[in-house]
Each structure stands twice: as structure tokens, then as C-alpha cells.
Design a protein around this motif. Structure first.
Motif, mmCIF file in Angstrom:
data_model
loop_
_atom_site.group_PDB
_atom_site.id
_atom_site.type_symbol
_atom_site.label_atom_id
_atom_site.label_comp_id
_atom_site.label_asym_id
_atom_site.label_seq_id
_atom_site.Cartn_x
_atom_site.Cartn_y
_atom_site.Cartn_z
ATOM 1 N N SER A 190 -4.248 -2.961 -7.861
ATOM 2 C CA SER A 190 -5.530 -2.070 -7.601
ATOM 3 C C SER A 190 -6.878 -2.786 -8.288
ATOM 4 O O SER A 190 -6.747 -3.055 -9.576
ATOM 5 N N VAL A 241 -15.384 -3.621 0.126
ATOM 6 C CA VAL A 241 -13.729 -3.312 -0.048
ATOM 7 C C VAL A 241 -12.895 -4.126 1.105
ATOM 8 O O VAL A 241 -11.596 -4.358 0.755
ATOM 9 N N LYS A 242 -13.560 -4.103 2.336
ATOM 10 C CA LYS A 242 -12.619 -4.890 3.213
ATOM 11 C C LYS A 242 -12.241 -6.243 2.772
ATOM 12 O O LYS A 242 -11.122 -6.815 3.209
ATOM 13 N N TYR A 247 0.903 -1.219 -0.066
ATOM 14 C CA TYR A 247 0.105 0.049 0.021
ATOM 15 C C TYR A 247 1.055 1.153 0.087
ATOM 16 O O TYR A 247 0.622 2.137 -0.654
ATOM 17 N N VAL A 261 -9.312 -5.876 0.487
ATOM 18 C CA VAL A 261 -8.148 -5.803 1.282
ATOM 19 C C VAL A 261 -7.629 -6.908 1.828
ATOM 20 O O VAL A 261 -6.374 -7.252 1.892
ATOM 21 N N VAL A 301 -4.401 -3.257 -2.890
ATOM 22 C CA VAL A 301 -3.794 -2.134 -2.352
ATOM 23 C C VAL A 301 -4.772 -0.564 -2.504
ATOM 24 O O VAL A 301 -4.535 0.349 -1.945
ATOM 25 N N GLY A 302 -5.476 -0.768 -3.524
ATOM 26 C CA GLY A 302 -6.233 0.430 -4.091
ATOM 27 C C GLY A 302 -7.292 -0.218 -4.806
ATOM 28 O O GLY A 302 -7.734 -1.225 -5.106
ATOM 29 N N ILE A 303 -8.359 0.933 -5.029
ATOM 30 C CA ILE A 303 -9.650 0.796 -5.885
ATOM 31 C C ILE A 303 -10.111 2.065 -6.698
ATOM 32 O O ILE A 303 -9.362 3.230 -6.228
ATOM 33 N N ASN A 345 -5.820 1.483 5.068
ATOM 34 C CA ASN A 345 -4.754 1.190 4.100
ATOM 35 C C ASN A 345 -5.333 0.730 2.607
ATOM 36 O O ASN A 345 -5.069 -0.594 2.208
ATOM 37 N N ILE A 346 -6.148 1.511 2.029
ATOM 38 C CA ILE A 346 -6.449 1.295 0.749
ATOM 39 C C ILE A 346 -6.701 2.643 0.067
ATOM 40 O O ILE A 346 -6.915 3.558 0.415
ATOM 41 N N GLU A 397 -11.396 0.854 6.510
ATOM 42 C CA GLU A 397 -9.909 0.392 6.084
ATOM 43 C C GLU A 397 -9.184 1.601 5.857
ATOM 44 O O GLU A 397 -9.373 2.437 4.976
#
Length: 249
Positions: A78, A96-97, A3, A100, A105-107, A140-141, A138
């Protein structure tokens, strides 16, 4: 951690060229080609699984494909998560959780939606609430908030994009994606109005990579374009084969 690395890739002098993939095999190929990070294409994944684009695929099916992609590579991944597959911010955050938990690491989270085959601009406040709910769940996203003012041909696309970007930045977005913003004038005006790293979409009308770097653009993606090109080659190969069964050279 990946991340942190992904965030740093948006702060380097040259823009991050993202490899958009749709399965584990394409992800491996992209990593071997030298991409520093990958992004999934929701359109390509949906089509590859037999669905049309526009949140027709289920979240469970997305999670299955994403898990295979993440396990296949060592670089940050991502996920293009459309508008979160729910109008309820708490449900989007739960989805999203799960991403993760798979190592994502991303969206990309877009404020446009496909209705009856046409993309329409969604509610800004609802999108803001989705971002806030995700960040509450979250930290760290990396949320790359997608603004669909240009794709929906808003009458004041630049102004509307800036307004929405400010709202999404306040909610916790760390990047901003404005597909189909193409003119140097608009890109410069947009970047003057925000400090978020800008992601643009590759089109024939986009300025060169060198010029994008000069302007201060930080990320470039190509969505389903590579997948669509390959499908055209696949289509031709099958059409040729049924006429004359022989392997393509």
C-alpha cells in the motif's frame, strides 16, 4: 489476487501490523522479517530523495520508488499517497491508476495538508470527491482514508473524526486511518460509530497491541519512525567516523 488478500488482512481477529518502508532494500528486509503486508512512508521516501514531507516530491519520483518496492517483494504493498498530489479529484484518480498499474493494492489518502510547515485540516467534501473519483476509475484499490482531526489538534477531534469517517465511507473508503487517536475511551467511541477497519499510528501513549485487539482495532502502522531511528544511528556513525576513521562495531 493481492488486493483481495489485503482486504482480508483487515478482517482477521488480530490486527494487521504493517511494515512501513521507503525503498526496495527496506521492503525486502521487512518481508524477510515476516510482515504480511507493507505500506510506504511518504515522509521517509521524500527525505530519502532529498525533499521535505508535505507533497514536495513529484509523482513521477514516487512512482519510480514504488515500482522498485513492488518488484522487490511478493506481499501486498500500500502507498502513503498524502492528499493525492492534486486538488483536482480527476487528477488524483489518474495518479492512483498509475499506482495500480505498478501492482499497488492500497493507498493512504489524507485530508490534512502541510502549509508553511504546519499541518492543517483540509476540506471534507473535496476529500470525499477524491475518493469517489478514484473508485470510479479503479475498483481494486483499498482506500485507507486518513482523518487528520487529531494531528491538527481540532477542538472536537473525536466528533470531527466520526463525521468525516461517515462521509468517506459513503464515498467508497474501505479503511480509516486516525493518527494520534490514543485513549481507549476515544478509540472505543470511534469504533462504536463505524464499521470500517481502524488503522492507528504507533506512539508511546497508545494502548498495548493486546488491548488494541480487544478494542477491535484492525491495523497498526509506524510511518517514518523506523527510518528516523536509522537516520539517527547513521548520523552518529558519520560524526564518530570523521573524528576517528574506523568502521563501527
Amino acid at each position: 489476487m493481492k488486493y483481495t488478500l489485503f482486504k482480508k488482512l483487515h478482517q482477521q481477529p488480530d490486527l494487521l501490523v504493517l511494515g512501513n518502508v521507503w525503498d526496495a532494500h527496506s521492503a525486502k528486509i521487512a518481508q524477510e522479517a515476516g510482515f504480511k503486508a507493507l505500506g510506504t512512508s511518504s515522509h521517509a521516501i521524500a527525505n530519502a530523495m532529498g525533499y521535505e514531507d508535505g507533497e514536495q516530491i513529484s509523482v513521477d519520483e514516487i512512482l519510480f520508488v514504488v515500482e522498485r518496492i513492488v518488484k522487490a517483494v511478493d506481499i501486498p504493498v500500500s502507498v502513503d499517497f498524502e492528499s493525492g498530489y492534486s486538488d483536482k479529484p480527476e487528477e488524483v484518480a489518474k495518479n492512483v491508476k498509475k499506482l495500480v498499474g505498478l501492482g499497488v493494492v492500497g493507498i493512504n489518502l489524507e485530508d490534512g495538508q502541510v502549509e508553511n510547515g504546519k499541518r492543517v485540516l483540509g476540506d471534507m467534501n473535496l476529500h470525499k470527491q477524491k475518493i469517489e473519483a478514484i473508485k470510479a476509475e479503479e475498483k481494486n484499490i483499498f482506500i485507507n482514508a486518513r482523518v487528520d482531526s487529531y494531528t491538527t489538534k481540532h477542538i472536537s477531534a473525536l466528533t470531527e473524526s466520526i463525521t468525516r469517517t461517515k462521509a468517506y465511507a459513503k464515498a467508497g473508503a474501505e479503511g480509516i486511518f486516525v493518527p494520534l487517536i490514543e485513549s481507549e475511551e476515544d478509540i472505543k467511541a470511534f469504533l462504536d460509530a463505524t464499521s470500517l477497519p481502524l488503522n492507528v499510528f504507533l506512539t508511546p501513549n497508545l494502548p498495548s497491541v493486546q488491548q488494541l485487539n480487544k478494542l477491535g482495532v484492525k491495523r497498526l502502522s509506524h510511518g517514518a519512525k523506523m527510518y528516523e531511528w536509522l537516520i539517527k544511528q547513521n548520523t552518529k556513525a558519520f560524526e564518530d567516523f570523521i573524528k576517528k576513521p574506523q568502521l563501527p562495531k
